[in-house]
Design an enzyme around this catalytic site. Sequence first.
Site, PDB file in Angstrom:
ATOM      1  N   TRP A  56      22.333  87.656  26.477  1.00 31.65           N
ATOM      2  CA  TRP A  56      23.342  87.930  27.513  1.00 31.65           C
ATOM      3  C   TRP A  56      24.745  87.823  26.903  1.00 31.65           C
ATOM      4  O   TRP A  56      25.627  88.605  27.222  1.00 31.65           O
ATOM      5  CB  TRP A  56      23.187  86.916  28.658  1.00 31.65           C
ATOM      6  CG  TRP A  56      24.225  87.077  29.747  1.00 31.65           C
ATOM      7  CD1 TRP A  56      24.130  87.858  30.848  1.00 31.65           C
ATOM      8  CD2 TRP A  56      25.516  86.454  29.811  1.00 31.65           C
ATOM      9  NE1 TRP A  56      25.270  87.758  31.602  1.00 31.65           N
ATOM     10  CE2 TRP A  56      26.148  86.901  30.986  1.00 31.65           C
ATOM     11  CE3 TRP A  56      26.209  85.558  28.992  1.00 31.65           C
ATOM     12  CZ2 TRP A  56      27.419  86.490  31.370  1.00 31.65           C
ATOM     13  CZ3 TRP A  56      27.485  85.149  29.375  1.00 31.65           C
ATOM     14  CH2 TRP A  56      28.074  85.618  30.547  1.00 31.65           C
ATOM     15  N   HIS A  57      24.918  86.835  26.009  1.00 33.87           N
ATOM     16  CA  HIS A  57      26.244  86.627  25.435  1.00 33.87           C
ATOM     17  C   HIS A  57      26.647  87.766  24.513  1.00 33.87           C
ATOM     18  O   HIS A  57      27.794  88.194  24.508  1.00 33.87           O
ATOM     19  CB  HIS A  57      26.298  85.299  24.677  1.00 33.87           C
ATOM     20  CG  HIS A  57      26.441  84.124  25.583  1.00 33.87           C
ATOM     21  ND1 HIS A  57      25.369  83.516  26.193  1.00 33.87           N
ATOM     22  CD2 HIS A  57      27.535  83.451  26.011  1.00 33.87           C
ATOM     23  CE1 HIS A  57      25.801  82.523  26.951  1.00 33.87           C
ATOM     24  NE2 HIS A  57      27.107  82.454  26.864  1.00 33.87           N
ATOM     25  N   GLY A  58      25.725  88.218  23.699  1.00 31.23           N
ATOM     26  CA  GLY A  58      26.098  89.274  22.773  1.00 31.23           C
ATOM     27  C   GLY A  58      24.883  89.997  22.260  1.00 31.23           C
ATOM     28  O   GLY A  58      23.825  89.401  22.069  1.00 31.23           O
TER      29      GLY A  58
END
Lengths: 479, 331
Positions: free
Chosen positions: A321-323
């Site tokens: 989700w973050h990257g």
Amino acid sequence: MLFNSLEFAVFFPAVCAIYFALPHARRTSFLLLASAVFYMAFVPAYILVLGATIGVDFAAARKIETARGRSRTAWFAGSIVATCLILFAFKYYAFFTSTFVGLAELAGWRPSPPTLDLILPVGLSFHTFQSLSYVIEVHRGRQRAEQDWRIFATYVLFFPQLVAGPIERPQNLLAQFRARHEFDPALLTSGLKRMAWGFFKKLVIADRLALHVNDAYGDPAAHSGPQLAVATVAFAYQIYCDFSGYSDIAVGAARVLGFRLMENFDAPYSASSTGEFWRRWHISLSSWFRDYVYVPLGGGRAGSWRRTRNLLLTFALSGLWHGAAWNFVVWGLLNGAYVAAGHASRDGRDRLWARAGLGEQDFTRKTVGWCTTFLLICLSWVFFRATSVTEALVILSRLATGWSELQLTTESCGPRQMAFGALAVLLLESAQRLHRHRPIGTLLAGMPLLPRWGAYAGLLIFLALAGVHGGSRFIYFQF
Amino acid sequence: MPPRSPASARALLRLALFALFTALLALLVDAGIRHGLRRVQTGSFGATNRMVAGRATAGIVVTGSSRALVHYDPRVLAAATGLPALNLGRNGSHTGLQLAVLRTHLRHNPAPNLVIHNLDLHSLATPAEIHDPGQYLPYLDEPALYDEIRAVHRSAWAWRHVPLYGHAVADPRMHWLEGLARLAGLERAETLVAGFQPRAWSWTGDFERFATRAAGGYEVARDDRGRDQLAALLRLCRESGLPVILVLSPEHAAVRPLQLNRAAILAEIADLAASSGAPFWDFSESPLCLDRSNFYNSQHLNAAGADAFTRELARRLFAAGYTAPRLNSHP
């Protein structure tokens, strides 16, 4: 539009003034318009992406509420897939195709999938998740489908938390757009104070520590172990102050307008276990993954192996989700492994502590737990901040080098800057500790007017002088 | 329209009064910082304060960037020529700013007998921003400095006129702390000798990393404004009757092959010098350049290297007749 910009300094008071001047019936429409203006200040065309998410989820939720059986499931699945497809196209397509190409090349095949060359819209993951939570809650029957598209659009677009959260749940936020918000002087001052605290974290701490972090992580090969170690600890506080600073500004700005947003952080570096850390860090996302991924997977109910699997899967998804890069996946897996290992070893550790005669609240035990947690979290931040897994491993291998010279400063961050950054972090931790025992606001409120105003004005001037006012973006905008 | 109740109106009034109170306090703090910085006696602020107070009289002044600052020992020059010497080098400054510093010096102090202007390969370039603008904030009432800083940073008017704004946005090194410390009577130890900053540093290894990145060489930046600024400096000296020598002080020899347009830039500088009648002394072939122990990076001599270079320069000055009797008799 960045919170730390002159544009926002004009935009926000103007929005507040007009909002309270308008009759109640028009306020939501105005907030929607203001939020659209706020978002379009980044890349105007991407309002269409947001519009598509809003349109799909608004329509699907109404169908989900009225449909029954397979039709209901189909609407739900269709909505989730459509919303996730948008996220996939913008954020993950390049990652998955490059991974696919890499694997195919190992097998001697050279595919050339089409490229999309899309720029990731600011905060896409945030508002996608907020919209998803609405659809899921409607599907679970815990939230009525919203019938007014303006209210739903404002729920997704609400400018204080649009680009970096907190990721709100419909039960908390949607109803607030129907409530009447009168101008409240107490909320105004309390909201402004909260915003000032957020700006302090962002401008004075995060952006100053960033000077050191950017030097060291920008060219790890040119920096020694001590410099990289300092940069890693500095990054731990940089990302905390950057992100929680944003959340403070968001919560404060919403409060001025009469809205109550959920708290996103709770002094995470005072946690004495990684599990506790994740209950204190980015609470709105952690609880999102807990409620919509970890628990549906079975959570910790079906034995320790299932729990470990579920934790690793949930944290890997959180990393993704973050990257869209493997270093974020490794970061997620590492944290999942920490939490799983914490669960698995809890009984054994408790027995050891008991044998040593140290109870749960014992200072030594808490300090060991705190230090271990902080070190483990810092170690995982290396993967988060590095640009690739390979670079993270280079940094970790360099951490042990160059300790004979003990060079700590970098080109952009000299001794004065470093001392200042360290002092600011100490101030932050002290203020958080003090605030837990007695809110600082009440301490100041007890003072006579002139010294109180002097203290507030002095803090604002300190913020102006000690902040780094380069208009740098918040780290989480990229997600 | 809000406020709809007396309580709301009172709250807004209090907010307005608080804003006014904060603005007044900001004015006071700004004046305090400025006052403190203008009274610092050591370091770069001390040097500039002496200059603008007219207490920087010298027979020889050295102008330039950090290379001037750390390469020229005024004591050695004074001993060789018999004239008191002063180093006006400013860290990270470009030619336009070096010219502004010289103009400011001339505005407040008697004209020197000789100007030594140190060059580097970037002397014909204008940067996109001023390096460490905080060091100039207390002196924005100096016309030459203000005009040059404004030419690079359009918002410099706000640095000058909006209280604290300059320190907030253009002082990342937090020089304001030094101003407040001075108000409290605190002063840093002196690091300069007549403006010269000897740096007893050893080789840092920065150059090797740079050379690896720029293995194929690089084009040194130049632009017409940069060239015009150097021409303006030469014109100022000529019109003021000041003898000026352009000096390219030593660079570590290994950097030369990387600078692809080095010859063209040096030729352009030589042309400028010739057209204004100023001597151009190139020390980049000096034996000092071959020995890494004289440098801490490719562009900067360490204290020992600076001493050796200044002695070499002083011998050449003496041999060329730049000594007190002759320079003092210069009209």
